[in-house]
Motif scaffolding. Structure first.
Motif, PDB file in Angstrom:
ATOM      1  N   LEU A 370       0.834  -1.193   0.000  1.00  0.00           N
ATOM      2  CA  LEU A 370       0.000   0.000   0.000  1.00  0.00           C
ATOM      3  C   LEU A 370       0.875   1.251   0.000  1.00  0.00           C
ATOM      4  O   LEU A 370       1.990   1.246   0.528  1.00  0.00           O
ATOM      5  CB  LEU A 370      -0.901   0.023   1.229  1.00  0.00           C
ATOM      6  N   LYS A 371       0.337   2.319  -0.570  1.00  0.00           N
ATOM      7  CA  LYS A 371       1.015   3.605  -0.498  1.00  0.00           C
ATOM      8  C   LYS A 371       0.872   4.168   0.912  1.00  0.00           C
ATOM      9  O   LYS A 371      -0.099   3.916   1.608  1.00  0.00           O
ATOM     10  CB  LYS A 371       0.419   4.583  -1.510  1.00  0.00           C
ATOM     11  N   ARG A 372       1.841   4.954   1.305  1.00  0.00           N
ATOM     12  CA  ARG A 372       1.782   5.577   2.623  1.00  0.00           C
ATOM     13  C   ARG A 372       0.668   6.620   2.647  1.00  0.00           C
ATOM     14  O   ARG A 372       0.507   7.375   1.687  1.00  0.00           O
ATOM     15  CB  ARG A 372       3.105   6.255   2.945  1.00  0.00           C
ATOM     16  N   PRO A 373      -0.080   6.680   3.730  1.00  0.00           N
ATOM     17  CA  PRO A 373      -1.105   7.725   3.835  1.00  0.00           C
ATOM     18  C   PRO A 373      -0.459   9.104   3.794  1.00  0.00           C
ATOM     19  O   PRO A 373       0.640   9.304   4.315  1.00  0.00           O
ATOM     20  CB  PRO A 373      -1.746   7.468   5.199  1.00  0.00           C
ATOM     21  N   ARG A 374      -1.148  10.021   3.183  1.00  0.00           N
ATOM     22  CA  ARG A 374      -0.653  11.394   3.138  1.00  0.00           C
ATOM     23  C   ARG A 374      -1.201  12.183   4.322  1.00  0.00           C
ATOM     24  O   ARG A 374      -2.035  11.713   5.075  1.00  0.00           O
ATOM     25  CB  ARG A 374      -1.063  12.053   1.825  1.00  0.00           C
ATOM     26  N   ASN A 375      -0.685  13.381   4.449  1.00  0.00           N
ATOM     27  CA  ASN A 375      -1.197  14.339   5.430  1.00  0.00           C
ATOM     28  C   ASN A 375      -1.024  13.863   6.871  1.00  0.00           C
ATOM     29  O   ASN A 375      -1.963  13.862   7.663  1.00  0.00           O
ATOM     30  CB  ASN A 375      -2.679  14.648   5.171  1.00  0.00           C
ATOM     31  N   VAL A 376       0.177  13.418   7.188  1.00  0.00           N
ATOM     32  CA  VAL A 376       0.507  13.135   8.581  1.00  0.00           C
ATOM     33  C   VAL A 376       1.754  13.908   8.941  1.00  0.00           C
ATOM     34  O   VAL A 376       2.616  14.165   8.097  1.00  0.00           O
ATOM     35  CB  VAL A 376       0.740  11.625   8.832  1.00  0.00           C
ATOM     36  N   GLY A 377       1.861  14.288  10.204  1.00  0.00           N
ATOM     37  CA  GLY A 377       3.047  14.987  10.649  1.00  0.00           C
ATOM     38  C   GLY A 377       4.224  14.032  10.763  1.00  0.00           C
ATOM     39  O   GLY A 377       4.063  12.819  10.769  1.00  0.00           O
ATOM     40  N   ALA A 378       5.443  14.587  10.856  1.00  0.00           N
ATOM     41  CA  ALA A 378       6.663  13.782  11.002  1.00  0.00           C
ATOM     42  C   ALA A 378       6.731  12.673   9.960  1.00  0.00           C
ATOM     43  O   ALA A 378       7.103  11.541  10.245  1.00  0.00           O
ATOM     44  CB  ALA A 378       6.731  13.190  12.412  1.00  0.00           C
ATOM     45  N   ALA A 379       6.362  13.026   8.706  1.00  0.00           N
ATOM     46  CA  ALA A 379       6.222  12.019   7.650  1.00  0.00           C
ATOM     47  C   ALA A 379       7.518  11.272   7.369  1.00  0.00           C
ATOM     48  O   ALA A 379       7.499  10.154   6.863  1.00  0.00           O
ATOM     49  CB  ALA A 379       5.706  12.673   6.372  1.00  0.00           C
ATOM     50  N   GLY A 380       8.664  11.876   7.697  1.00  0.00           N
ATOM     51  CA  GLY A 380       9.935  11.209   7.444  1.00  0.00           C
ATOM     52  C   GLY A 380      10.085   9.895   8.172  1.00  0.00           C
ATOM     53  O   GLY A 380      10.860   9.028   7.760  1.00  0.00           O
ATOM     54  N   TYR A 381       9.332   9.719   9.251  1.00  0.00           N
ATOM     55  CA  TYR A 381       9.437   8.480  10.039  1.00  0.00           C
ATOM     56  C   TYR A 381       8.815   7.273   9.343  1.00  0.00           C
ATOM     57  O   TYR A 381       8.981   6.145   9.803  1.00  0.00           O
ATOM     58  CB  TYR A 381       8.802   8.671  11.416  1.00  0.00           C
ATOM     59  N   TRP A 382       8.088   7.480   8.239  1.00  0.00           N
ATOM     60  CA  TRP A 382       7.562   6.325   7.514  1.00  0.00           C
ATOM     61  C   TRP A 382       8.692   5.397   7.088  1.00  0.00           C
ATOM     62  O   TRP A 382       8.507   4.180   6.990  1.00  0.00           O
ATOM     63  CB  TRP A 382       6.765   6.778   6.284  1.00  0.00           C
ATOM     64  N   ASP A 383       9.868   5.971   6.821  1.00  0.00           N
ATOM     65  CA  ASP A 383      11.000   5.146   6.404  1.00  0.00           C
ATOM     66  C   ASP A 383      11.486   4.233   7.519  1.00  0.00           C
ATOM     67  O   ASP A 383      12.251   3.302   7.273  1.00  0.00           O
ATOM     68  CB  ASP A 383      12.157   6.027   5.930  1.00  0.00           C
ATOM     69  N   ASN A 384      11.059   4.489   8.735  1.00  0.00           N
ATOM     70  CA  ASN A 384      11.426   3.637   9.876  1.00  0.00           C
ATOM     71  C   ASN A 384      10.400   2.538  10.142  1.00  0.00           C
ATOM     72  O   ASN A 384      10.589   1.732  11.054  1.00  0.00           O
ATOM     73  CB  ASN A 384      11.546   4.479  11.151  1.00  0.00           C
ATOM     74  N   LEU A 385       9.335   2.510   9.353  1.00  0.00           N
ATOM     75  CA  LEU A 385       8.204   1.630   9.666  1.00  0.00           C
ATOM     76  C   LEU A 385       8.036   0.489   8.678  1.00  0.00           C
ATOM     77  O   LEU A 385       8.200   0.660   7.471  1.00  0.00           O
ATOM     78  CB  LEU A 385       6.906   2.443   9.669  1.00  0.00           C
ATOM     79  N   PHE A 386       7.723  -0.676   9.228  1.00  0.00           N
ATOM     80  CA  PHE A 386       7.214  -1.794   8.433  1.00  0.00           C
ATOM     81  C   PHE A 386       5.862  -2.178   9.021  1.00  0.00           C
ATOM     82  O   PHE A 386       5.743  -2.341  10.241  1.00  0.00           O
ATOM     83  CB  PHE A 386       8.149  -3.000   8.484  1.00  0.00           C
ATOM     84  N   ILE A 387       4.846  -2.309   8.172  1.00  0.00           N
ATOM     85  CA  ILE A 387       3.502  -2.639   8.658  1.00  0.00           C
ATOM     86  C   ILE A 387       2.928  -3.779   7.827  1.00  0.00           C
ATOM     87  O   ILE A 387       2.983  -3.755   6.595  1.00  0.00           O
ATOM     88  CB  ILE A 387       2.570  -1.412   8.606  1.00  0.00           C
ATOM     89  N   LEU A 388       2.399  -4.771   8.515  1.00  0.00           N
ATOM     90  CA  LEU A 388       1.744  -5.914   7.884  1.00  0.00           C
ATOM     91  C   LEU A 388       0.272  -5.896   8.280  1.00  0.00           C
ATOM     92  O   LEU A 388      -0.057  -5.836   9.465  1.00  0.00           O
ATOM     93  CB  LEU A 388       2.396  -7.213   8.339  1.00  0.00           C
ATOM     94  N   ILE A 389      -0.614  -5.902   7.288  1.00  0.00           N
ATOM     95  CA  ILE A 389      -2.059  -5.893   7.534  1.00  0.00           C
ATOM     96  C   ILE A 389      -2.639  -7.228   7.090  1.00  0.00           C
ATOM     97  O   ILE A 389      -2.528  -7.601   5.925  1.00  0.00           O
ATOM     98  CB  ILE A 389      -2.753  -4.755   6.766  1.00  0.00           C
ATOM     99  N   GLU A 390      -3.224  -7.957   8.029  1.00  0.00           N
ATOM    100  CA  GLU A 390      -3.870  -9.238   7.720  1.00  0.00           C
ATOM    101  C   GLU A 390      -5.384  -9.043   7.781  1.00  0.00           C
ATOM    102  O   GLU A 390      -5.954  -8.715   8.834  1.00  0.00           O
ATOM    103  CB  GLU A 390      -3.436 -10.301   8.723  1.00  0.00           C
ATOM    104  N   ASP A 391      -6.017  -9.198   6.631  1.00  0.00           N
ATOM    105  CA  ASP A 391      -7.464  -9.027   6.543  1.00  0.00           C
ATOM    106  C   ASP A 391      -8.040 -10.263   5.861  1.00  0.00           C
ATOM    107  O   ASP A 391      -7.884 -10.444   4.649  1.00  0.00           O
ATOM    108  CB  ASP A 391      -7.798  -7.767   5.742  1.00  0.00           C
ATOM    109  N   PRO A 392      -8.711 -11.130   6.604  1.00  0.00           N
ATOM    110  CA  PRO A 392      -9.211 -12.383   6.015  1.00  0.00           C
ATOM    111  C   PRO A 392     -10.281 -12.188   4.957  1.00  0.00           C
ATOM    112  O   PRO A 392     -10.576 -13.105   4.194  1.00  0.00           O
ATOM    113  CB  PRO A 392      -9.771 -13.143   7.226  1.00  0.00           C
ATOM    114  N   SER A 393     -10.856 -10.990   4.876  1.00  0.00           N
ATOM    115  CA  SER A 393     -11.916 -10.740   3.902  1.00  0.00           C
ATOM    116  C   SER A 393     -11.389 -10.269   2.551  1.00  0.00           C
ATOM    117  O   SER A 393     -12.160 -10.089   1.613  1.00  0.00           O
ATOM    118  CB  SER A 393     -12.892  -9.682   4.449  1.00  0.00           C
ATOM    119  N   LEU A 394     -10.083 -10.057   2.459  1.00  0.00           N
ATOM    120  CA  LEU A 394      -9.525  -9.547   1.213  1.00  0.00           C
ATOM    121  C   LEU A 394      -9.689 -10.556   0.080  1.00  0.00           C
ATOM    122  O   LEU A 394      -9.513 -11.757   0.258  1.00  0.00           O
ATOM    123  CB  LEU A 394      -8.039  -9.242   1.386  1.00  0.00           C
TER     124      LEU A 394
END
Length: 608
Positions: A370-394
């Motif tokens: 997924l693309k990173r959400p826009r319009n958040v403060g301290a946006a540079g910290y996205w480079d420090n993040l890994f996120i896994l989303i598990e959605d059984p309905s996908l």
């Protein structure tokens, strides 16, 4: 029919028609050779990931194993994967209960869009075309499957060549059936393309991809602790490279973990909920000691407001952006020289750890990011993040490149809201404490302060240097110019109103105004974009050095940043506060925002 008869009568040469050919419906829709070849080519185009050739075979295997375990027909599942780059072969073997009871059932399942998984909501496969993709990727296809009483063997040769040629000659797919106590499925994909990207990888890279891009990276156990399925599946993996070297060298040490490879696997990491969030009363120093240079991870299960389904989130925060490269080197995915090699990075970056937002469904990670959400403060910290989303309905399109269109918009909007909430929570409670406070070196600090910035150069002002990238420096200069009556007719009422706006003030003794301080005026655009500050609320912006480049940025946003024609160089003639504004931001049908460029005022002081 009456209309048809009328048309026939209008034709002088009309004769009574008769049926010359009657084609059964099934035969009518039976495709020609060219149509089959086009359909296969279309299926190929659906599979664009470098890992698809092994991922699809693994998915079928793990689907069968997990189904057997859930149905209690199998206590322990085993999947063996062998990749032989020298011979251009991939084999996948499992001990599930086979694909069918006889050759006829197996034949039906191998046909396009045929599947036996539609009634099992837990299985991943649902469109029935993966085997077609696998068959036509190889010139040597062998499938052996058995249920304990009957064994079926399927063989075919030359399918890849046939797909890529214009040959109309038919090719036989051979089925044989025999009595046997064999239980399981063995798949061999031989004579694969010499361009198969997996054959250019290392053993470590292949293990990483298997555990992050295929069903070997089983994700359900991350959140559903009662799900013990991952402990009931054994995975074996071996690799022979193009030179014939075997990895691992011993056949006794081929087991790899069944489960997702976390960015923090094998290292000490901080569980956010257990070790930080639930601990009340921690001082900032205590938080810094806990989090200093540590990886932090969070496991959440949220309930959708729309349909009450569970959405599982794993978020991992690393202390700095270099972590991804360092971790990739530690895991043997690359070396330091590779990271500086443009050709390597262009061809193999998908084998390295990095910041991303990845989707998973029914326990299987995908290659969809997924693309990173826009319009958040301290946006540079996205480079420090890994996120896994598990959605059984996908549900995904063919090839699992994206979410199917009728779900995409609503689901992504929901994910973005969740991601923003997570990011903002970490921005407040984690990001500020990841790094240890740097030790202060007084000598170096003063050397940098004296040497890095230009002198302000105005006699009588108790500020030596021009403002840098610190709003506090802009504020200091602004207050000094106020105190010296260089900027007049303004009284400061309050600073930092509810942490939203920088100053509340009274202009010309009567008008209430809101003032924002910025090192550069264009930074206010970020606030407008993420709605942390509202255009109608702000009356003045105080900044340093308005440039042409900044004017262009405002123009792109539909705003006009221009010189303020009422600005006067003679300070004695400034009878209103707005006369201190060198620029003004305007747009149709909204009030202006005046901009006080402190550099313009300083330059005027030098010239007076």
């Amino acid at each position: 029919m009456a209309k048809l008869n009328m048309l026939e009568k209008q034709s002088k040469n009309s004769k009574k028609s008769k049926i010359t050919q009657s084609i059964p419906l099934i035969k009518f829709f039976t495709p020609s050779v060219d149509q089959i070849r086009n359909e296969v080519a279309g299926i190929d185009r659906c599979y664009t990931s470098q890992t698809d050739i092994v991922g699809e075979g693994v998915q079928n295997s793990i689907d069968e194993i997990l189904s057997c375990i859930r149905n209690m027909t199998l206590k322990t599942g085993e999947c063996t994967i062998k990749i032989n780059a020298k011979e251009r072969e991939i084999s996948i073997i499992d001990n599930g209960y086979g694909l069918g009871n006889n050759a006829t059932e197996v034949s039906n399942l191998l046909q396009q869009f045929s599947t036996n998984k539609l009634t099992d909501v837990m299985t991943v496969g649902e469109n029935g075309i993966a085997t077609i993709f696998l068959m036509f990727s190889t010139n040597k296809f062998i499938l052996v499957t058995g249920n304990g009483t009957t064994k079926t063997t399927v063989t075919a040769e030359g399918l890849r060549d046939w797909k890529e040629s214009k040959n109309v000659k038919d090719i036989n797919i051979n089925f044989s059936e025999s009595e046997s106590d064999f239980i399981g499925t063995e798949l061999l994909l031989g004579e694969l393309s010499v361009d198969q990207p997996l054959f250019n990888l290392t053993y470590q890279q292949l293990v990483y991809l298997l555990r992050t891009k295929t069903f070997i990276g089983y994700t359900r156990a991350i959140w559903e602790k009662e799900d013990k399925v991952n402990n009931k599946v054994k995975v074996n993996f071996s690799f022979i490279d193009k030179l014939g070297n075997q990895y691992p060298s011993s056949s006794k040490n081929q087991s790899i973990k069944f489960g997702y490879m976390m960015p923090y696997e094998g290292i000490a990491a901080i569980h956010y909920e257990e070790e930080l969030k639930d601990k009340k009363g921690l001082t900032e120093q205590e938080k810094r000691e806990i989090l200093n240079n540590k990886v932090v991870y969070s496991e959440k299960t949220l309930t959708s407001e729309k349909d009450q389904r569970n959405i599982h989130i794993l978020a991992c925060i690393v202390p700095n952006r270099d972590y991804w490269n360092k971790r990739s080197v530690e895991l043997g995915l690359c070396n330091e020289q590779d990271l500086e090699n443009e050709t390597f990075m262009e061809n193999f970056d998908y084998c390295l750890m990095g910041s991303s937002i990845v989707l998973s469904a029914k326990g299987m990670p995908t290659t969809i990011e997924l693309k990173r959400p826009r319009n958040v403060g301290a946006a540079g910290y996205w480079d420090n993040l890994f996120i896994l989303i598990e959605d059984p309905s996908l549900r995904f399109d063919i090839g699992r490149k994206s979410i199917i269109e009728d779900l995409s918009k609503n689901y992504i909007q929901e994910y973005n809201r969740i991601l923003k909430d997570i990011f903002n929570e970490f921005a407040k409670n984690v990001f500020p404490f990841l790094k240890e406070e740097e030790k202060f070196d007084k000598k170096i600090a003063f050397e940098e302060a004296r040497g890095r910035l230009d002198n302000l150069g105005v006699a009588g002002l108790p500020i030596i240097k021009e403002p840098s990238d610190q709003e506090a420096h802009v504020n200091d200069l602004f207050i000094v110019l106020l105190s010296k009556n260089i900027i007049t007719n303004l009284d400061i009422l309050r600073t930092g109103y509810r942490d939203k706006y920088d100053k509340l003030a009274v202009a010309d003794g009567v008008k209430d105004i809101v003032i924002e301080l910025k090192t550069s005026v264009d930074k206010i655009l970020r606030n407008f974009n993420n709605a942390t500050k509202q255009y109608p609320d702000i009356d003045y912006i105080v900044c340093w050095d308005v440039s042409k480049k900044e004017k262009q940025k405002f123009k792109i946003k539909g705003l006009d940043l221009k010189e303020n024609i009422i600005y006067k160089t003679s300070f004695s003639e400034r009878t209103e506060f707005r006369h201190s504004a060198s620029h003004v931001i305007t747009a149709d049908f909204i009030k202006p925002i005046y901009v006080i460029d402190l550099k313009v005022i300083v330059e005027d002081l030098k010239n007076d």
